[in-house]
Design an enzyme around this catalytic site. Structure first.
Site, PDB file in Angstrom:
ATOM      1  N   SER A 148     -17.201   8.690 -26.272  1.00 50.53           N
ATOM      2  CA  SER A 148     -17.530   7.258 -26.244  1.00 50.53           C
ATOM      3  C   SER A 148     -16.614   6.580 -25.232  1.00 50.53           C
ATOM      4  O   SER A 148     -15.455   7.001 -25.074  1.00 50.53           O
ATOM      5  CB  SER A 148     -17.280   6.634 -27.622  1.00 50.53           C
ATOM      6  OG  SER A 148     -17.398   5.232 -27.551  1.00 50.53           O
ATOM      7  N   TYR A 161     -11.151   6.632 -35.105  1.00 51.45           N
ATOM      8  CA  TYR A 161     -12.369   6.980 -34.350  1.00 51.45           C
ATOM      9  C   TYR A 161     -12.037   7.107 -32.864  1.00 51.45           C
ATOM     10  O   TYR A 161     -12.456   8.070 -32.201  1.00 51.45           O
ATOM     11  CB  TYR A 161     -13.415   5.890 -34.584  1.00 51.45           C
ATOM     12  CG  TYR A 161     -14.685   6.009 -33.759  1.00 51.45           C
ATOM     13  CD1 TYR A 161     -15.695   6.893 -34.112  1.00 51.45           C
ATOM     14  CD2 TYR A 161     -14.881   5.197 -32.632  1.00 51.45           C
ATOM     15  CE1 TYR A 161     -16.868   6.979 -33.367  1.00 51.45           C
ATOM     16  CE2 TYR A 161     -16.047   5.280 -31.882  1.00 51.45           C
ATOM     17  CZ  TYR A 161     -17.042   6.170 -32.250  1.00 51.45           C
ATOM     18  OH  TYR A 161     -18.201   6.247 -31.505  1.00 51.45           O
TER      19      TYR A 161
HETATM   20  N1  LIG Z   1     -24.316   3.723 -30.635  1.00 50.42           N
HETATM   21  C1  LIG Z   1     -23.327   3.489 -29.788  1.00 50.42           C
HETATM   22  O1  LIG Z   1     -23.156   2.350 -29.307  1.00 50.42           O
HETATM   23  C2  LIG Z   1     -22.395   4.594 -29.348  1.00 50.42           C
HETATM   24  C3  LIG Z   1     -21.462   4.304 -28.360  1.00 50.42           C
HETATM   25  C4  LIG Z   1     -20.595   5.298 -27.938  1.00 50.42           C
HETATM   26  C5  LIG Z   1     -20.665   6.561 -28.496  1.00 50.42           C
HETATM   27  N2  LIG Z   1     -21.577   6.826 -29.454  1.00 50.42           N
HETATM   28  C6  LIG Z   1     -21.590   8.183 -29.995  1.00 50.42           C
HETATM   29  O2  LIG Z   1     -22.901   8.719 -29.924  1.00 50.42           O
HETATM   30  C7  LIG Z   1     -23.142   9.535 -31.073  1.00 50.42           C
HETATM   31  C8  LIG Z   1     -24.342   9.029 -31.834  1.00 50.42           C
HETATM   32  O3  LIG Z   1     -24.114   7.666 -32.154  1.00 50.42           O
HETATM   33  P1  LIG Z   1     -25.146   6.812 -33.005  1.00 50.42           P
HETATM   34  O4  LIG Z   1     -24.779   5.389 -32.782  1.00 50.42           O
HETATM   35  O5  LIG Z   1     -26.535   7.283 -32.768  1.00 50.42           O
HETATM   36  O6  LIG Z   1     -24.650   7.208 -34.488  1.00 50.42           O
HETATM   37  P2  LIG Z   1     -25.414   7.112 -35.876  1.00 50.42           P
HETATM   38  O7  LIG Z   1     -24.387   6.752 -36.870  1.00 50.42           O
HETATM   39  O8  LIG Z   1     -26.628   6.274 -35.781  1.00 50.42           O
HETATM   40  O9  LIG Z   1     -25.845   8.618 -36.041  1.00 50.42           O
HETATM   41  C9  LIG Z   1     -24.941   9.606 -36.362  1.00 50.42           C
HETATM   42  C10 LIG Z   1     -25.681  10.622 -37.205  1.00 50.42           C
HETATM   43  O10 LIG Z   1     -24.712  11.524 -37.714  1.00 50.42           O
HETATM   44  C11 LIG Z   1     -24.992  11.753 -39.080  1.00 50.42           C
HETATM   45  N3  LIG Z   1     -23.789  12.109 -39.795  1.00 50.42           N
HETATM   46  C12 LIG Z   1     -22.721  11.300 -40.038  1.00 50.42           C
HETATM   47  N4  LIG Z   1     -21.820  11.959 -40.778  1.00 50.42           N
HETATM   48  C13 LIG Z   1     -22.318  13.199 -40.998  1.00 50.42           C
HETATM   49  C14 LIG Z   1     -21.853  14.339 -41.718  1.00 50.42           C
HETATM   50  N5  LIG Z   1     -20.679  14.328 -42.371  1.00 50.42           N
HETATM   51  N6  LIG Z   1     -22.623  15.451 -41.747  1.00 50.42           N
HETATM   52  C15 LIG Z   1     -23.812  15.466 -41.119  1.00 50.42           C
HETATM   53  N7  LIG Z   1     -24.310  14.422 -40.426  1.00 50.42           N
HETATM   54  C16 LIG Z   1     -23.570  13.303 -40.378  1.00 50.42           C
HETATM   55  C17 LIG Z   1     -25.552  10.426 -39.581  1.00 50.42           C
HETATM   56  O11 LIG Z   1     -26.301  10.582 -40.780  1.00 50.42           O
HETATM   57  C18 LIG Z   1     -26.394   9.974 -38.404  1.00 50.42           C
HETATM   58  O12 LIG Z   1     -27.736  10.444 -38.490  1.00 50.42           O
HETATM   59  C19 LIG Z   1     -21.852   9.510 -31.880  1.00 50.42           C
HETATM   60  O13 LIG Z   1     -21.058  10.611 -31.528  1.00 50.42           O
HETATM   61  C20 LIG Z   1     -21.190   8.218 -31.455  1.00 50.42           C
HETATM   62  O14 LIG Z   1     -19.789   8.267 -31.616  1.00 50.42           O
HETATM   63  C21 LIG Z   1     -22.440   5.875 -29.903  1.00 50.42           C
END
Ligand SMILES: NC(=O)c1ccc[n+]([C@@H]2O[C@H](COP(=O)([O-])OP(=O)(O)OC[C@H]3O[C@@H](n4cnc5c(N)ncnc54)[C@H](O)[C@@H]3O)[C@@H](O)[C@H]2O)c1
Length: 254
Positions: A148, A161
């Site tokens: 991220s 995080y």
């Molecule tokens: N959305 C953003 O703005 C953003 C920005 C930077 C980085 N990211 C990164 O991108 C990735 C996806 O982000 P997102 O926003 O789609 O996240 P999200 O929270 O919508 O999705 C994450 C998924 O991981 C699953 N998950 C969480 N804990 C779990 C566990 N213990 N076991 C199995 N599954 C588990 C959740 O159920 C969910 O489906 C992440 O690594 C996040 O850090 C997202």
């Protein structure tokens, strides 16, 4: 979804963690529409089952959902074994799952810290460790880890995080060094703000989205499918000479 097609993904086994929602769900769909045999792990039972059922009606291979908690290393290992038995050697692994919980500096306990690292960092290593033997038997593979840009922005609301997401970059480079001689490439993606349903429910407002977009060169809010093209590219033969790299996909913030 990107319209580009990469023929090398056809019939290949791809595993995505956290594929049940948000960016992970878009990546699952992106690989499935390339003709890959896609499996994904998620803790969210209903969302995972519904996504797999919906996509399986439209894609060349059924999309396979595996319910597991990625904090449980034995569950990771047995799920990876199941995926390999069903789909063959895994050629692409996307370590996408995370939990961007907000936490106050003064309130973080040891238990909270360890759980945060387990859900944001530890599984990235152990899922890779479980998958790599099958990549070796296949002659190579590609691992893409989701970091991220947040850890570069001095954001005070999620130190654990941010630490995990910075560590994902270091882990990517170390694994790339170790696995490169075996033709296994390891790269990571650093998304900026991506508007997902969960982000809207928990953290984002129309005002905060507008303010973040103002910081971008490109004046559009990124949706999950913005991450799919870069992920397909890094996994594809087009990126055959790329490993140990961090690809920033943030609309031009950094
Ligand atoms: N959305 C953003 O703005 C953003 C920005 C930077 C980085 N990211 C990164 O991108 C990735 C996806 O982000 P997102 O926003 O789609 O996240 P999200 O929270 O919508 O999705 C994450 C998924 O991981 C699953 N998950 C969480 N804990 C779990 C566990 N213990 N076991 C199995 N599954 C588990 C959740 O159920 C969910 O489906 C992440 O690594 C996040 O850090 C997202």
């Amino acid at each position: 979804m990107p319209t580009a097609q990469f023929p090398e993904f056809k019939d290949r086994a791809v595993l995505v963690t956290g594929g049940g929602s948000g960016i992970g769900a878009a990546i699952v769909e992106g690989f499935a529409r390339q003709g890959a045999k896609v499996s994904f792990i998620d803790i969210a039972e209903t969302a995972g089952r519904e996504l797999a059922e919906r996509l399986s009606r439209e894609t060349a291979h059924p999309v396979s959902f595996h319910h597991a908690d990625l904090r449980d290393i034995e569950a990771i290992r047995s799920t990876v074994d199941t995926v390999i038995a069903r789909s063959g050697p895994i050629r692409v692994l996307v370590n996408n799952a995370a939990w961007d919980d907000r936490h106050e500096f003064d309130a973080v306990t040891e238990v909270y810290w360890d759980n945060n690292q387990a859900v944001n960092l530890r599984h990235v290593f152990f899922t890779s460790q479980a998958v790599v033997p099958s990549m070796r038997t296949a002659g190579g593979g590609a691992i893409i880890n989701m970091s991220s840009i947040a850890f570069k922005l001095n954001m005070g609301g999620f130190p654990a995080y941010a630490a995990a997401k910075a560590a994902v970059v270091g882990l990517t480079k170390s694994m790339a060094g170790r696995l490169g001689p075996e033709n296994i490439r390891v790269n990571c993606i650093l998304p900026g703000m991506v508007v997902t349903e969960r982000q809207m429910q928990l953290w984002l407002t129309e005002e905060s989205i507008a303010s973040s977009v103002e910081d971008q060169c490109l004046k559009v809010a990124l949706k999950p499918d913005a991450i799919v093209g870069p992920c397909l590219f890094l996994a594809s033969d087009c990126a055959a000479a790329m490993t140990a790299q961090s690809l920033i996909v943030d609309g031009g913030v950094l």
